[in-house]
Structure formats: structure tokens, C-alpha cells
Motif scaffolding. Structure first.
Motif, PDB file in Angstrom:
ATOM      1  N   ILE A 143      46.020  46.240  54.753  1.00 11.24           N
ATOM      2  CA  ILE A 143      44.731  46.545  54.379  1.00 11.24           C
ATOM      3  C   ILE A 143      44.588  47.470  53.035  1.00 11.24           C
ATOM      4  O   ILE A 143      43.862  47.557  52.094  1.00 11.24           O
ATOM      5  CB  ILE A 143      43.816  47.196  55.495  1.00 11.24           C
ATOM      6  N   ILE A 144      45.625  48.241  53.066  1.00 14.31           N
ATOM      7  CA  ILE A 144      45.795  49.229  51.828  1.00 14.31           C
ATOM      8  C   ILE A 144      46.183  48.516  50.520  1.00 14.31           C
ATOM      9  O   ILE A 144      45.449  48.572  49.491  1.00 14.31           O
ATOM     10  CB  ILE A 144      46.706  50.361  52.041  1.00 14.31           C
ATOM     11  N   LEU A 145      47.039  47.414  50.491  1.00 11.43           N
ATOM     12  CA  LEU A 145      47.200  46.673  49.354  1.00 11.43           C
ATOM     13  C   LEU A 145      46.140  45.750  49.217  1.00 11.43           C
ATOM     14  O   LEU A 145      45.913  45.835  47.900  1.00 11.43           O
ATOM     15  CB  LEU A 145      48.587  45.761  49.674  1.00 11.43           C
ATOM     16  N   ALA A 146      45.253  45.319  49.921  1.00  8.63           N
ATOM     17  CA  ALA A 146      44.414  44.400  49.741  1.00  8.63           C
ATOM     18  C   ALA A 146      43.307  45.346  48.980  1.00  8.63           C
ATOM     19  O   ALA A 146      42.532  45.039  47.962  1.00  8.63           O
ATOM     20  CB  ALA A 146      43.845  43.744  50.841  1.00  8.63           C
ATOM     21  N   LEU A 147      42.834  46.474  49.463  1.00  9.43           N
ATOM     22  CA  LEU A 147      41.957  47.364  49.179  1.00  9.43           C
ATOM     23  C   LEU A 147      42.390  47.897  47.623  1.00  9.43           C
ATOM     24  O   LEU A 147      41.663  47.871  46.514  1.00  9.43           O
ATOM     25  CB  LEU A 147      41.966  48.669  50.198  1.00  9.43           C
ATOM     26  N   ALA A 148      43.686  47.908  47.331  1.00 14.07           N
ATOM     27  CA  ALA A 148      43.995  48.581  45.968  1.00 14.07           C
ATOM     28  C   ALA A 148      43.703  47.143  45.082  1.00 14.07           C
ATOM     29  O   ALA A 148      43.418  47.441  43.831  1.00 14.07           O
ATOM     30  CB  ALA A 148      45.615  48.953  46.080  1.00 14.07           C
ATOM     31  N   LEU A 149      44.033  46.142  45.432  1.00 11.72           N
ATOM     32  CA  LEU A 149      44.255  44.974  44.472  1.00 11.72           C
ATOM     33  C   LEU A 149      42.734  44.631  44.299  1.00 11.72           C
ATOM     34  O   LEU A 149      42.129  44.475  43.100  1.00 11.72           O
ATOM     35  CB  LEU A 149      44.807  43.858  45.199  1.00 11.72           C
ATOM     36  N   ALA A 150      42.013  44.654  45.330  1.00 15.62           N
ATOM     37  CA  ALA A 150      40.283  44.416  45.153  1.00 15.62           C
ATOM     38  C   ALA A 150      39.762  45.530  44.209  1.00 15.62           C
ATOM     39  O   ALA A 150      38.893  45.105  43.278  1.00 15.62           O
ATOM     40  CB  ALA A 150      39.788  44.460  46.534  1.00 15.62           C
ATOM     41  N   ALA A 151      40.276  46.703  44.231  1.00 12.38           N
ATOM     42  CA  ALA A 151      39.722  47.754  43.488  1.00 12.38           C
ATOM     43  C   ALA A 151      40.219  47.529  41.984  1.00 12.38           C
ATOM     44  O   ALA A 151      39.348  47.789  41.087  1.00 12.38           O
ATOM     45  CB  ALA A 151      40.199  49.041  43.935  1.00 12.38           C
ATOM     46  N   ALA A 152      41.292  46.784  41.804  1.00 13.68           N
ATOM     47  CA  ALA A 152      42.002  47.018  40.486  1.00 13.68           C
ATOM     48  C   ALA A 152      41.167  45.557  39.975  1.00 13.68           C
ATOM     49  O   ALA A 152      40.895  45.366  38.574  1.00 13.68           O
ATOM     50  CB  ALA A 152      43.338  46.396  40.518  1.00 13.68           C
ATOM     51  N   LEU A 153      41.134  44.299  40.757  1.00 10.00           N
ATOM     52  CA  LEU A 153      40.224  43.267  40.050  1.00 10.00           C
ATOM     53  C   LEU A 153      38.800  43.558  39.944  1.00 10.00           C
ATOM     54  O   LEU A 153      38.428  42.626  39.235  1.00 10.00           O
ATOM     55  CB  LEU A 153      40.670  42.176  41.000  1.00 10.00           C
ATOM     56  N   GLY A 154      38.266  44.183  40.736  1.00 11.24           N
ATOM     57  CA  GLY A 154      36.709  44.414  40.474  1.00 11.24           C
ATOM     58  C   GLY A 154      36.069  43.873  41.612  1.00 11.24           C
ATOM     59  O   GLY A 154      36.561  43.071  42.326  1.00 11.24           O
ATOM     60  N   ILE A 155      34.543  44.409  41.704  1.00 13.23           N
ATOM     61  CA  ILE A 155      33.905  43.800  42.760  1.00 13.23           C
ATOM     62  C   ILE A 155      33.752  42.458  42.604  1.00 13.23           C
ATOM     63  O   ILE A 155      33.222  41.866  41.264  1.00 13.23           O
ATOM     64  CB  ILE A 155      32.533  44.547  42.705  1.00 13.23           C
ATOM     65  N   GLY A 156      33.505  41.567  43.790  1.00 13.70           N
ATOM     66  CA  GLY A 156      33.162  40.124  43.559  1.00 13.70           C
ATOM     67  C   GLY A 156      33.831  39.472  44.614  1.00 13.70           C
ATOM     68  O   GLY A 156      35.125  39.676  45.143  1.00 13.70           O
ATOM     69  N   THR A 157      33.203  38.353  45.278  1.00 13.07           N
ATOM     70  CA  THR A 157      34.021  37.552  46.278  1.00 13.07           C
ATOM     71  C   THR A 157      35.074  37.007  45.991  1.00 13.07           C
ATOM     72  O   THR A 157      36.058  36.936  46.747  1.00 13.07           O
ATOM     73  CB  THR A 157      32.757  36.487  46.911  1.00 13.07           C
ATOM     74  N   THR A 158      35.250  36.366  44.960  1.00  9.88           N
ATOM     75  CA  THR A 158      36.289  35.543  44.430  1.00  9.88           C
ATOM     76  C   THR A 158      37.484  36.780  44.426  1.00  9.88           C
ATOM     77  O   THR A 158      38.653  36.446  44.827  1.00  9.88           O
ATOM     78  CB  THR A 158      36.143  35.032  43.112  1.00  9.88           C
ATOM     79  N   ASN A 159      37.309  37.771  43.490  1.00  7.13           N
ATOM     80  CA  ASN A 159      38.396  39.051  43.349  1.00  7.13           C
ATOM     81  C   ASN A 159      38.869  39.301  44.716  1.00  7.13           C
ATOM     82  O   ASN A 159      39.980  39.677  44.966  1.00  7.13           O
ATOM     83  CB  ASN A 159      37.866  39.828  42.514  1.00  7.13           C
ATOM     84  N   THR A 160      38.068  39.568  45.727  1.00  4.68           N
ATOM     85  CA  THR A 160      38.125  39.832  46.909  1.00  4.68           C
ATOM     86  C   THR A 160      39.168  39.016  47.703  1.00  4.68           C
ATOM     87  O   THR A 160      40.184  39.303  48.354  1.00  4.68           O
ATOM     88  CB  THR A 160      37.130  40.246  47.596  1.00  4.68           C
ATOM     89  N   ILE A 161      38.940  37.627  47.886  1.00  4.93           N
ATOM     90  CA  ILE A 161      39.612  36.439  48.299  1.00  4.93           C
ATOM     91  C   ILE A 161      40.957  36.604  47.693  1.00  4.93           C
ATOM     92  O   ILE A 161      41.998  36.646  48.447  1.00  4.93           O
ATOM     93  CB  ILE A 161      38.778  35.350  48.147  1.00  4.93           C
ATOM     94  N   ILE A 162      41.112  36.666  46.373  1.00  7.68           N
ATOM     95  CA  ILE A 162      42.604  36.773  45.783  1.00  7.68           C
ATOM     96  C   ILE A 162      43.345  37.887  46.079  1.00  7.68           C
ATOM     97  O   ILE A 162      44.414  37.986  46.489  1.00  7.68           O
ATOM     98  CB  ILE A 162      42.424  36.889  44.154  1.00  7.68           C
ATOM     99  N   ALA A 163      42.713  38.961  46.271  1.00  7.62           N
ATOM    100  CA  ALA A 163      43.351  40.395  46.712  1.00  7.62           C
ATOM    101  C   ALA A 163      43.781  40.040  47.992  1.00  7.62           C
ATOM    102  O   ALA A 163      45.188  40.492  48.506  1.00  7.62           O
ATOM    103  CB  ALA A 163      42.497  41.454  46.858  1.00  7.62           C
ATOM    104  N   MET A 164      43.069  39.260  49.066  1.00  7.95           N
ATOM    105  CA  MET A 164      43.387  39.041  50.328  1.00  7.95           C
ATOM    106  C   MET A 164      44.629  38.202  50.593  1.00  7.95           C
ATOM    107  O   MET A 164      45.369  38.363  51.297  1.00  7.95           O
ATOM    108  CB  MET A 164      42.266  38.664  51.158  1.00  7.95           C
ATOM    109  N   LEU A 165      44.557  37.145  49.478  1.00  6.42           N
ATOM    110  CA  LEU A 165      45.653  36.121  49.775  1.00  6.42           C
ATOM    111  C   LEU A 165      46.770  36.649  49.308  1.00  6.42           C
ATOM    112  O   LEU A 165      48.282  36.257  49.921  1.00  6.42           O
ATOM    113  CB  LEU A 165      45.182  35.147  48.631  1.00  6.42           C
ATOM    114  N   VAL A 166      46.865  37.778  48.352  1.00  7.43           N
ATOM    115  CA  VAL A 166      48.081  38.138  48.003  1.00  7.43           C
ATOM    116  C   VAL A 166      48.980  38.939  49.024  1.00  7.43           C
ATOM    117  O   VAL A 166      50.095  38.803  49.042  1.00  7.43           O
ATOM    118  CB  VAL A 166      48.032  39.406  46.796  1.00  7.43           C
ATOM    119  N   VAL A 167      48.271  39.502  50.132  1.00  7.63           N
ATOM    120  CA  VAL A 167      48.725  40.093  51.404  1.00  7.63           C
ATOM    121  C   VAL A 167      48.775  38.985  52.537  1.00  7.63           C
ATOM    122  O   VAL A 167      49.349  39.767  53.446  1.00  7.63           O
ATOM    123  CB  VAL A 167      48.069  41.167  51.706  1.00  7.63           C
ATOM    124  N   TRP A 168      48.135  37.858  52.420  1.00  5.98           N
ATOM    125  CA  TRP A 168      48.178  37.087  53.567  1.00  5.98           C
ATOM    126  C   TRP A 168      49.192  36.044  53.866  1.00  5.98           C
ATOM    127  O   TRP A 168      49.504  35.648  54.962  1.00  5.98           O
ATOM    128  CB  TRP A 168      46.885  36.384  53.759  1.00  5.98           C
TER     129      TRP A 168
END
Length: 284
Positions: free
Chosen positions: A131-156
Motif C-alpha cells: 500500500i505504501i509503494l502503491a501510494l508513492a507511485l500513484a502520487a508520482a504519476l498523478g491523480i487519475g484512474t489509469t495512473n492509480t491502476i498502473i501504480a497498483m499493477l507495479v505492486v500486484w
């Protein structure tokens, strides 16, 4: 008479007791999928339509679940929010499973330095709390559904890579793999036609259990403002909008209950699928 009805009563009762929750979980998941598919026809109001004259109205005959701070119908936003939450969960888990399974099976088959390189990358990702890594990646990529999914994929994907590798290691030592090799079958055919199908059961169970976790994680990131872009309806962002509205409890309560039911449904379904795929548990 069907096979189920022909069973002795005590055994039938044992099966109902063992798989009853799985059927309940499947019914919950199916119900939410239907709600998501039929959202434009089920929602009584447009999800983004504002009615400031009726803002924060309690549940009534007109607005069954009340309205939020901008007068938007909570039920309509809840129904449309199921589309984004379920889509995000399925996308993350299915893509993560596909990537992780491919990496894990390939690593187990390559052995040597290839396996070491792949698994060390996997371990590197697993070193961080997901959750911490996904949070950091989502913050770096920016707000948006696609960016959040990408951030979650990296850790999933790493959990699937670990599981697939361990299953493939067990399968590659089986006699049927040795026989296929002796018969001259190509390595690609052995992987795709023999080893991969024998690893799908546990991976399917993990996917089912992970769907609820993925939806909960996506809702958590949206709650923190890193998921969907307002005013798009999504369960986590709806909970965030009502977190300070103590007296207007309906704003946050109903989206929270939606998240709860979906997570519980997938957990029940995953537990039942695991028992069903286990021959010993299935015959009890």
C-alpha cells in the motif's frame, strides 16, 4: 433426480455447510456485477446532477439513500461507482496475475542466472509494503484512474510470480514432464500445454481472494485523493466526502457498506473455490 438431491441427507448437509458461504459470496458478486452493467438503467438520477436546494437531504422516498453535500443522489452515485471500482479491481488482478504467472513460470523453467535475475526483481518489489509503494507511485504519476491502476499493477504481480514459480518447480519434476521431454515435445509446448494448466487452480483462487483486496486498495487510494478525478463517482472518494459529516451519516455509510459487501463476497467465493479445487475437502 439430480446428483445433489441423490446424496444422503447428512452428506448433503455437510456440503451445504461447507459451500453455502461460497454460494452466498457468488450471489453477492454477481449482484454487484449486474448492478455495474445495468447502472445507466438502474440509477434514478444522473450521478453528477446537483440539486443544491436538497443538499444533505436524509433518505426519503425521492432519494432512497439521501443526497451528498452538493445535492447529488447517493444511490445513483453508488450504482455508477460500482462500475469504476469493479473495473479497477478486475483490471489490476487479471493483469497482475497474467504478468506474475508468466514471470514465475518462465523463471522456474529457465533456472540458473535467468531465474535468479527475475526473482531478485520480484523480491525487490516485495520488500516494500504494497500500500505504501502503491501510494508513492500513484502520487508520482498523478491523480487519475489509469495512473492509480498502473501504480497498483507495479505492486500486484510479484505475489503471483512467487506462487507460479513454486507451482512450476513442483510440476517440472513430475514424470509427465520428463516423458514429454523424452518424446521430443518443444519446451514451449510443455510450458503452455502441460505445466501452465496444472498451475491455474491455485492462481484462480488467489485471483478471487485478491479481487476484494484490490477493490479495497483502490478505494483507499481514492479516499486519499489519488484515485478518480472529481466529480466521477467512486466508492472510496464518496466515503472521503462524508468522513466529516457525522450527522449526515448516509453520505459515507452506504459507500462503505458497498465496499464491505464486495470484499466479503469475494472472500467467501475464494474460500469456496479453494475448497472445491481440493479433492480431499470436496469429498468430505
Amino acid at each position: 433426480m439430480s446428483a445433489t438431491l441423490a446424496l444422503p441427507l447428512p452428506r448433503w448437509r455437510r456440503r451445504v455447510r461447507r459451500f453455502g458461504l461460497a454460494w452466498a459470496g457468488g450471489a453477492i458478486v454477481l449482484a454487484w456485477i449486474l448492478v455495474a452493467l445495468l447502472a445507466p438503467w438502474l440509477a434514478p438520477f444522473p450521478p453528477e446532477a446537483q440539486d443544491l436546494a436538497n443538499r444533505l437531504a436524509p433518505p426519503s422516498a425521492t432519494h432512497w439513500l439521501g443526497t451528498d453535500i452538493l445535492g447529488r443522489d447517493v444511490l445513483s452515485r453508488l450504482i455508477h461507482g460500482s462500475r469504476i471500482s469493479l473495473l479497477a479491481g478486475f483490471t489490476v488482478v487479471l493483469l497482475g496475475a497474467a504478468i506474475g504467472t508468466a514471470v514465475g513460470i518462465l523463471a522456474a523453467w529457465l533456472r540458473g542466472w535467468g531465474e535468479e535475475a527475475m526473482m531478485r526483481v520480484t523480491d525487490l518489489v516485495l520488500c516494500f509494503p504494497p500500500i505504501i509503494l502503491a501510494l508513492a507511485l500513484a502520487a508520482a504519476l498523478g491523480i487519475g484512474t489509469t495512473n492509480t491502476i498502473i501504480a497498483m499493477l507495479v505492486v500486484w504481480w510479484p505475489k503471483f510470480a512467487r506462487l507460479a514459480r513454486s507451482l512450476a518447480i513442483v510440476q517440472r519434476s513430475q514424470e509427465y514432464v520428463e516423458a514429454a521431454t523424452v518424446l521430443g515435445l518443444s519446451q514451449t509446448r510443455i510450458l503452455t500445454r502441460h505445466i501452465l494448466p496444472n498451475t491455474l487452480g491455485p492462481i484462480a483462487v488467489l485471483c478471487t481472494l485478491d479481487l476484494g483486496i484490490a477493490i479495497l486498495t483502490f478505494a483507499g487510494l481514492s479516499f486519499l485523493g489519488l484515485g478518480v478525478v472529481p466529480p466521477t463517482p467512486e466508492w472510496g472518494s464518496m466515503v472521503a466526502e462524508g468522513r466529516e459529516l457525522v450527522e449526515q451519516w448516509w453520505v459515507a455509510t452506504f459507500p462503505g457498506l458497498a465496499i464491505l459487501t464486495v470484499v466479503v463476497g469475494f472472500n467467501f467465493l475464494g474460500d469456496g473455490l479453494r475448497d472445491w479445487l481440493d479433492p480431499k475437502a470436496r469429498n468430505r
